[in-house]
Design a protein around this motif. Structure first.
Motif, PDB file in Angstrom:
ATOM      1  N   UNK A 172       0.832  -1.204   0.000  1.00 33.76           N
ATOM      2  CA  UNK A 172       0.000   0.000   0.000  1.00 33.76           C
ATOM      3  C   UNK A 172       0.867   1.255   0.000  1.00 33.76           C
ATOM      4  N   UNK A 173       1.928   1.237   0.773  1.00 29.15           N
ATOM      5  CA  UNK A 173       2.848   2.377   0.854  1.00 29.15           C
ATOM      6  C   UNK A 173       3.476   2.680  -0.508  1.00 29.15           C
ATOM      7  N   UNK A 174       3.688   1.618  -1.295  1.00 29.16           N
ATOM      8  CA  UNK A 174       4.339   1.785  -2.598  1.00 29.16           C
ATOM      9  C   UNK A 174       3.376   2.145  -3.732  1.00 29.16           C
ATOM     10  N   UNK A 175       2.088   2.341  -3.437  1.00 35.41           N
ATOM     11  CA  UNK A 175       1.126   2.670  -4.496  1.00 35.41           C
ATOM     12  C   UNK A 175       1.333   4.061  -5.069  1.00 35.41           C
ATOM     13  N   UNK A 176       2.033   4.913  -4.338  1.00 37.12           N
ATOM     14  CA  UNK A 176       2.240   6.278  -4.817  1.00 37.12           C
ATOM     15  C   UNK A 176       1.188   7.253  -4.329  1.00 37.12           C
ATOM     16  N   UNK A 177       0.241   6.772  -3.526  1.00 39.02           N
ATOM     17  CA  UNK A 177      -0.828   7.643  -3.023  1.00 39.02           C
ATOM     18  C   UNK A 177      -0.371   8.519  -1.860  1.00 39.02           C
ATOM     19  N   UNK A 178       0.842   8.283  -1.365  1.00 39.55           N
ATOM     20  CA  UNK A 178       1.260   8.964  -0.140  1.00 39.55           C
ATOM     21  C   UNK A 178       2.499   9.831  -0.341  1.00 39.55           C
ATOM     22  N   UNK A 179       2.758  10.199  -1.589  1.00 43.43           N
ATOM     23  CA  UNK A 179       3.948  10.990  -1.894  1.00 43.43           C
ATOM     24  C   UNK A 179       3.919  12.353  -1.218  1.00 43.43           C
ATOM     25  N   UNK A 180       2.726  12.906  -1.042  1.00 37.62           N
ATOM     26  CA  UNK A 180       2.603  14.230  -0.434  1.00 37.62           C
ATOM     27  C   UNK A 180       2.570  14.190   1.087  1.00 37.62           C
ATOM     28  N   UNK A 181       2.614  12.994   1.657  1.00 34.93           N
ATOM     29  CA  UNK A 181       2.508  12.854   3.113  1.00 34.93           C
ATOM     30  C   UNK A 181       3.866  12.862   3.813  1.00 34.93           C
ATOM     31  N   UNK A 182       4.957  12.843   3.031  1.00 35.68           N
ATOM     32  CA  UNK A 182       6.301  12.803   3.605  1.00 35.68           C
ATOM     33  C   UNK A 182       6.411  11.670   4.621  1.00 35.68           C
ATOM     34  N   UNK A 183       6.030  10.477   4.164  1.00 32.90           N
ATOM     35  CA  UNK A 183       5.924   9.313   5.036  1.00 32.90           C
ATOM     36  C   UNK A 183       7.064   8.330   4.770  1.00 32.90           C
ATOM     37  N   UNK A 184       7.911   8.136   5.761  1.00 25.57           N
ATOM     38  CA  UNK A 184       9.040   7.212   5.583  1.00 25.57           C
ATOM     39  C   UNK A 184       8.604   5.787   5.897  1.00 25.57           C
ATOM     40  N   UNK A 185       9.210   4.833   5.200  1.00 25.65           N
ATOM     41  CA  UNK A 185       8.888   3.436   5.452  1.00 25.65           C
ATOM     42  C   UNK A 185       9.314   3.017   6.859  1.00 25.65           C
ATOM     43  N   UNK A 186      10.476   3.480   7.314  1.00 24.33           N
ATOM     44  CA  UNK A 186      10.960   3.096   8.638  1.00 24.33           C
ATOM     45  C   UNK A 186       9.972   3.517   9.721  1.00 24.33           C
TER      46      UNK A 186
END
Length: 474
Positions: A133-147
């Protein structure tokens, strides 16, 4: 045998489904052999009430999550609620807030302002991994790191394990993993099926094997929960004998015309549905400002795409002394108004109970003077509320009754209707950016505005956006 019941706005989908239920009971089928599963607790309760019989006989008239909950033998204290997420947020030092803290609607797409928990919930609803889900590209504007996301996900899992808690998605997952707990049915009805997520479709697939007849009811044109993981394409592609409801008992001609303009913009998958409006013409008007409308009479539903735009309307209504309601309740302090009524009784010589007097003195102080009006005496009450209530009373607003005016986001108003609807066309920058190069999201946005427009039973007023080019174009 699978039946698909398509119910455009106001065509009586619930009535049709309950008529089918009556058909089976008239044929001698026990209600314990019939499952009726609604999208929200409110909708399930409505179906129970319309059956007009003791609740004990309607064992399987509930939401899918309640069905899983009871079938698994779970207890209320084991269910993760919004306040648990807020508690975990404090532990992790991240801000988490839910409007419906007790999830009274038992709504499985919990709306949270924290992007991490929203992503985790959406991944589970879509039945994919959090990383996918994180890799879908829907969260690019959220500045959300995977760690950071992974850290929160791990802590959420540990928090639930430590406190013996499961969330709504866990219920469905556990139920699907234990097919033996699913009872056998003669007929199963699933309402608002266009809003089922991939995880919930797994439950549906299990129910198909446990029931002789299955009724999938919904309207793909009103599928507005893809943002949370709903899979409308599965509803469209699911095979079954199609039943189309063709007469709206809500929509007048002019409202249908503008709603067609909206829904015909969909470019992706869609089931074509033809339905007749009511004979009345209705009215369709465009306004620039809320002050153009006389809101001192009649009933109104004021709809906005976002809560932020509703705040401007609220300021306007309160400055004009107009009474309204939102999902949070009445526009004034009910406690304060009750104290005002009791003070007025007391000033006229009536005796108050100890508790009533205590409530009044909270706003007056210990010293009370019968010669003072309530707004003179209530020195400790918030001035804004005192002035607002005083203005409403001078406008002859009946504060003892439900408000004539209801404010809501479009999503929260789904299933509702009113004689007069004001649809505010402002749209958020985040939404505009998300749909720019995404056909599916653009289609869902058209569906949202279609749902908004089709709440009107008679008059629809389109209120221009503050900056017109940034609003939804109609």
């Amino acid at each position: 045998m699978i039946y698909k019941v398509y119910g455009p706005p106001g065509t009586g989908k619930t009535t049709k489904l309950l008529n089918f239920v009556k058909f089976y009971t008239d044929e001698g089928i026990s209600l314990h052999k019939i499952g009726y599963f609604a999208f929200t607790k409110k909708a399930a309760k409505e179906a129970q009430e319309r059956m007009n019989m003791p609740k004990s006989k309607l064992k399987y008239f509930q939401t899918l999550h309640s069905f899983a909950f009871h079938s698994l033998g779970l207890k209320e204290e084991n269910v993760m609620q919004p306040y648990h997420y807020e508690d975990l947020g404090k532990i992790l030092n991240i801000r988490v807030s839910y409007q419906d803290k007790l999830n009274q609607e038992q709504f499985h797409y919990l709306t949270c302002d924290n992007p991490y928990f929203s992503l985790i919930g959406k991944a589970k609803n879509k039945d994919i991994s959090i990383e996918e889900e994180w890799q879908t590209g829907d969260y690019l504007n959220e500045d959300m790191s995977w760690d950071c996301l992974n850290h929160i996900a791990i802590n959420l899992k540990e928090y639930k394990k430590k406190n013996n808690l499961i969330d709504f998605n866990d219920m469905i997952h556990q139920f699907v993993e234990k097919p033996e707990v699913c009872p056998e049915f003669e007929a199963v009805f699933i309402d608002e099926a266009q809003d089922l997520s991939p995880l919930q479709w797994k439950l549906y697939d299990l129910l198909k094997t446990k029931s002789k007849y299955v009724y999938l009811a919904g309207d793909d044109d009103q599928a507005i929960y893809q943002w949370a993981g709903a899979d409308v394409d599965r509803f469209i592609n699911e095979r079954g004998k199609e039943i189309f409801l063709t007469q709206s008992h809500r929509i007048p001609k002019k409202v249908q015309e503008i709603s067609k303009t909206i829904i015909n913009r969909i470019q992706g998958l869609r089931v074509y549905k033809r339905y007749e409006p009511r004979e009345e013409e209705g009215e369709l008007n465009t306004i620039s400002d809320i002050n153009q409308m006389d809101l001192t009479k009649n009933k109104w539903l004021i709809l906005s795409r976002t809560t932020s735009r509703l705040r401007d309307v609220i300021k306007n209504l309160e400055s004009s002394g107009i009474y309204y309601q939102t999902k949070k309740g009445k526009s004034y302090s009910v406690k304060l108004y009750k104290a005002i009524i009791n003070y007025t009784r007391w000033s006229k010589g009536e005796e108050l109970t100890e508790n009533e007097m205590k409530d009044v003195k909270e706003y007056t102080g210990e010293s009370m003077n019968q010669s003072l009006t309530w707004f003179e005496a209530f020195e400790k009450a918030p001035r804004e509320q005192v002035n607002y209530i005083r203005l409403m009373l001078s406008n002859k607003e009946n504060l003892k009754e439900p408000a004539r005016i209801y404010l809501s986001t479009i999503h929260a108003a789904k299933g509702g209707e009113e004689e007069n609807v004001i649809l505010i066309l402002d749209n958020a920058k985040k939404i505009r950016q998300s749909i720019e190069n995404n056909t599916k999201k653009r289609d869902e946005e058209h569906r949202v505005w279609y749902v908004g427009a089709t709440r009107a039973k008679n008059n629809l007023y389109l209120m221009r956006a503050k900056i017109e080019r940034y609003g939804y174009q109609l």
